[in-house]
Design an enzyme around this catalytic site. Structure first.
Site, mmCIF file in Angstrom:
data_model
loop_
_atom_site.group_PDB
_atom_site.id
_atom_site.type_symbol
_atom_site.label_atom_id
_atom_site.label_comp_id
_atom_site.label_asym_id
_atom_site.label_seq_id
_atom_site.Cartn_x
_atom_site.Cartn_y
_atom_site.Cartn_z
ATOM 1 C CE LYS A 285 -2.323 -12.628 -7.095
ATOM 2 N NZ LYS A 285 -3.342 -13.063 -6.017
ATOM 3 C CD GLU B 200 -0.097 2.400 -6.443
ATOM 4 O OE1 GLU B 200 -0.675 3.012 -5.380
ATOM 5 O OE2 GLU B 200 -0.969 1.260 -7.178
ATOM 6 N N GLY C 176 -2.052 -10.452 -1.461
ATOM 7 C CA GLY C 176 -1.473 -9.850 -1.382
ATOM 8 C C GLY C 176 -0.415 -9.896 -0.660
ATOM 9 N NE ARG C 177 -5.385 -9.077 3.682
ATOM 10 C CZ ARG C 177 -6.132 -8.645 3.246
ATOM 11 N NH1 ARG C 177 -5.931 -8.620 1.917
ATOM 12 N NH2 ARG C 177 -7.637 -9.833 2.984
ATOM 13 C CD GLU D 221 -5.404 -4.830 2.126
ATOM 14 O OE1 GLU D 221 -4.841 -3.458 1.453
ATOM 15 O OE2 GLU D 221 -4.679 -6.062 1.692
ATOM 16 C CG HIS E 88 13.210 7.170 25.262
ATOM 17 N ND1 HIS E 88 13.821 8.097 26.810
ATOM 18 C CD2 HIS E 88 13.687 6.081 25.853
ATOM 19 C CE1 HIS E 88 14.146 7.349 27.220
ATOM 20 N NE2 HIS E 88 14.484 6.173 26.479
ATOM 21 C CE LYS F 268 -5.426 -0.181 -6.628
ATOM 22 N NZ LYS F 268 -5.877 -1.910 -6.175
#
Length: 545
Positions: free
Chosen positions: A209, A215, A269-270, A355, A386, A514
């Site tokens: 954005k 990152e 964002g999510r 979040e 399993h 951050k």
């Protein structure tokens, strides 16, 4: 309209639920089913091609009545109106929360600051359509006039988890383009992906954005350097696309203005896969399928907005979750899709749920003295059976589980699908019923164990049962049904956040690490190390020496 600020523990419904919990906490699901032969038909919701069975939960009609009373008492009805209307419900960031507007019908009206935003949403959708169809058809090509064969999505958080999950989930519907996702700032990640690519035939989608996310920018710059070993600065315009709002930084990077897709501050964002962040989805499965994904989400939006609480899937599942989280003190929920296509679904929901609702401050700014949020985890069945199902069946922790399955196999292999669904149904029944001492004893006797052997083995083979599950059974995994499924969990997040009296749509907890990483990077790259605690100092010295 501001969201209500009601401490749920002060409501009359909460007090009643607390008493009800004490009265019913020792009841067993097996007995509830024995007492009511129609229970399996009572706690069920049919909607479109979804069947949601929540009968295998430690609830009665009185439980649900009290939970619905709680929803009314905390003002959920008005909160839903504020959510869809575009009110500033993300109060700490002074934003509306309108990912629902991204999948609204063209004829709908949603206003932000007095302006109907739906036409703007459809302008961007049309741009996504034209662009993705051009790449898929081969009309839009790379700098050497070769057709694109690969697409790399560069983003992190919602800019990665959403598109990556959907592209994987809808792999059956994909075209010839190979999709790759770069998210981690770990250089090994990006370099491993670059090994597979040809710069002449690869399209890169940079999703940020602000175009400042460390990152994403680090990975984008590394990829740009790699690309320039073959192409020129001018060629970047043909191979790089940006989903962002920072036009100056995009221009500085070399991305053409024609290849910029906007984002809005009223989309978190999510929840952003429904926006231009979803261009990777459109490139992978074609715009028509992407539009179906949006349509399915919209249908769930309408269901959530208009259906009575007692038959409203997101509300019912949210309330059942509250029952376990706040009264049974269950700390986690497992989400188990019985399809390999949804192998990234629980990872995607981890961000969305944890979040959003991992908060310890209420909407009045006070510290919270009750449980909020849920730890989400899971893997596809039957693999998970399993792996960690031993803990769910015989462990000491109460772990409610959502089972998600589909009636129809996409490739039509009935033999495999029948075995898959046999496990799907059997597991919820086994978790509910368990196996009693008498049943184990009879079973061992039939296997001709001696009385002494039976006595020794008996305690280890008993299953208490009474393990709660929800079953979501859907006709077929399609773009539309997946859209509805994702939206279901989005609205469940909203409902639980309202009840817990928290702001679900900010994420200040993401920021601290951050911020500290910036100063720590200076310590790593510089000649001196700043002030830190003794543990961090020792770690930094060990790393640098």
């Amino acid at each position: 309209m501001a969201l209500p600020k009601i401490d749920p523990t002060t409501t009359k419904a909460w007090e009643k639920l607390s008493r009800h919990y004490q009265d019913t906490k020792n009841q067993h699901l097996r007995k509830l089913f024995t007492a009511d032969k129609e229970r399996g038909k009572l706690f069920v919701i049919h909607w479109n091609d979804f069947l949601v069975d929540y009968s295998k939960n430690r609830i009665t009609q009185q439980t649900m009545s009290l939970l619905l009373e709680l929803a009314e008492e905390v003002g959920l009805k008005n909160a839903i109106k504020a959510y869809f209307k575009g009110d500033e419900i993300n109060q700490t960031e002074r934003r509306a929360v309108l990912h629902t507007a991204l999948r609204a019908k063209k004829s709908d009206e949603v206003h932000v600051d007095g302006k109907n935003i739906v036409p703007e949403v459809y302008e961007v959708r049309e741009k996504i359509k034209v662009f993705s169809e051009g790449v898929i058809s081969g009309d839009r090509r790379g700098y050497s006039n070769k057709k694109f064969t690969d697409v790399v999505n560069i983003g992190i958080g919602g800019s990665d988890l959403g598109p990556a999950m959907v592209v994987e989930a809808l792999k059956f519907y994909k075209n010839h383009l190979r999709m790759h996702f770069v998210s981690n700032v770990d250089g090994d990640h990006v370099h491993e992906i670059l090994k597979e690519l040809n710069p002449e035939t690869t399209l890169f989608v940079v999703v940020s954005k602000t175009f400042t996310t460390q990152e994403t920018l680090s990975n984008a710059i590394t990829i740009k350097k790699w690309f320039l070993e073959n192409g020129s600065q001018e060629d970047i315009a043909k191979h790089f696309v940006a989903v962002s709002t920072n036009t100056q930084k995009i221009k500085d990077f070399g991305i053409s203005a024609d290849n910029v897709f906007p984002m809005w501050d009223w989309v978190g964002g999510r929840f952003s896969l429904w926006s231009a962040v979803g261009i990777s989805i459109s490139l992978s499965i074609g715009y028509d399928n992407y539009a179906e994904l949006l349509s399915g989400a919209n249908e769930m939006d309408v269901h959530f907005k208009e259906t009575a609480f007692s038959k409203n899937i997101p509300i019912v599942l949210a309330l059942v979750g509250i029952w376990y989280n706040n009264f049974y003190n269950a700390e986690t929920e497992a989400i188990i899709p019985y399809t390999q296509y949804l192998n990234r679904f629980s990872a995607y929901l981890q961000q969305g749920i944890m979040e959003s609702n991992g908060k310890s401050t209420d909407r009045s700014g006070n510290s919270i003295n009750y449980e909020t949020g849920t730890i989400i985890w899971g893997e596809p069945g039957t693999n998970s059976q399993h792996a960690f199902f031993q803990l769910i069946h015989q462990g000491t922790k109460l772990i409610p589980v959502d089972f998600i399955g589909f009636k129809e196999s996409l490739h039509g292999d009935k033999d495999h699908h029948n075995k898959l669904l046999a496990n799907f149904f059997a597991q919820t029944e086994a978790l509910m019923n368990g196996k009693t001492k008498d049943e184990v004893k009879e079973e061992l006797q039939e296997q001709e164990f001696t009385a002494k052997e039976i006595e020794a083995l008996l305690p280890f083979k008993i299953f208490q049962g009474n393990k709660p599950t929800n079953t979501i059974l859907i006709s077929k995994l399609t773009p539309k049904s997946l859209g509805s499924l994702i939206a279901l969990y989005e609205h469940k997040i909203f409902v639980q956040g309202i009840i817990w009296n928290i702001f679900s749509y900010d994420q200040w907890g993401v920021e601290l690490g951050k911020q500290l990483a910036k100063s720590t990077l200076s310590d790593i790259e510089g000649s001196e190390i700043g002030n830190h605690d003794s543990s961090t100092l020792n770690l930094l010295h060990f790393f640098k020496n």
